[in-house]
Write an enzyme that holds these catalytic residues in place. Structure first.
Site, PDB file in Angstrom:
ATOM      1  N   SER A 142      17.740  68.596  77.566  1.00  0.00           N
ATOM      2  CA  SER A 142      18.237  69.764  78.301  1.00  0.00           C
ATOM      3  C   SER A 142      18.572  69.335  79.715  1.00  0.00           C
ATOM      4  O   SER A 142      17.975  68.390  80.254  1.00  0.00           O
ATOM      5  CB  SER A 142      17.171  70.859  78.347  1.00  0.00           C
ATOM      6  N   TYR A 155       8.349  73.428  79.609  1.00  0.00           N
ATOM      7  CA  TYR A 155       9.592  73.099  78.903  1.00  0.00           C
ATOM      8  C   TYR A 155      10.343  71.973  79.614  1.00  0.00           C
ATOM      9  O   TYR A 155      10.753  70.989  78.983  1.00  0.00           O
ATOM     10  CB  TYR A 155      10.461  74.349  78.820  1.00  0.00           C
TER      11      TYR A 155
END
Length: 251
Positions: A142, A155
């Site tokens: 990401s 995350y």
């Protein structure tokens, strides 16, 4: 030209969203067989498998809880036994809960890290034991690996570690002829996103040079490239797929 002619792939977390796009695009690009993994979204995974078969590839749905190392190994083994080998692994499975860092418990931290990161470690290790030279592993990371968002500490940390895992794995598995890379998506559109987060969608499209959200197919195309012969001399690389949003200043 179909870039993945004859390959056998396993896509984790392929029940919907990005994973669905990857599985279908791999089939469209010539994969002979695509193993579609899910943890609980069995009905959705079966729809993906049906779509894979509609374009001429074989498909199977395999269930596994990738927070468990032995489940990771079982999944890879079953995919290879079903497909008659394994040439490509896409580690896509992951979770993205939001929680403020103050007050976050170790259990909440571990749930995200085990799902997003430890599963990548275990699935990759198991897959490389099976793959022949020329195989590829692609992790879905990401842009939050380097551009964290509030309430995403667990995350973002897991995704940053995934990028570094791929670089480390590229070093150690390269002599075996296996390439390992990451794809780092930006904001990917999904049903209901514009209604549930209108200010975020507006802010993104305003900042992105290409003035739109990403689509699952955008990420899938990057994965196809990295698994194809066109990327035969690319390993340890993080391919950012974000419409250019991280090219500009954040202030």
């Amino acid at each position: 030209m179909r870039l993945l002619e004859g390959q056998i792939a396993l896509v984790t977390g392929a029940g919907g969203g990005i994973g669905r796009g990857i599985a279908l695009r791999f089939a469209e690009q010539g994969c002979a067989a695509v193993a579609v993994h899910c943890r609980t979204a069995v009905a959705a995974a079966r729809e993906v498998a049906a779509g894979v078969e509609d374009v001429g590839a074989r498909a199977v749905v395999l269930e596994a809880d990738l927070r468990d190392e032995e489940e990771c190994r079982r999944l890879v083994r079953e995919a290879a036994e079903w497909g008659g080998g394994l040439t490509a692994l896409v580690n896509n499975a992951g979770v993205q809960p939001t929680r403020p860092l103050p007050g976050m418990t170790a259990a909440q931290w571990r749930e995200v890290v085990d799902t997003n990161l430890t599963s990548v470690f275990a699935c990759t290790q198991a897959a490389v034991e099976i793959m022949r030279p020329g195989g590829s592993v692609t992790h879905i990371a990401s842009i939050e690996a380097s551009h964290p968002a509030p309430e995403h500490a667990h995350y973002s940390a897991s995704k940053a570690a995934i990028v570094m895992h791929a670089r480390s794995a590229a070093l150690e598995y390269g002599p075996h002829g296996i390439r390992v890379n990451t794809v780092s998506p930006g904001l990917i559109d999904r049903a209901g996103l514009a209604e549930s987060w209108p200010e975020g969608v507006e802010r993104w499209t305003r900042r992105a040079p290409l003035s739109r959200l990403g689509r699952p197919e955008d990420v899938a195309d990057a994965c196809v490239f990295l698994a194809s012969p066109l990327a035969s001399w690319i390993t340890g690389h993080d391919l950012v797929v974000d419409g250019g949003v991280t090219a500009g200043a954040g202030w």
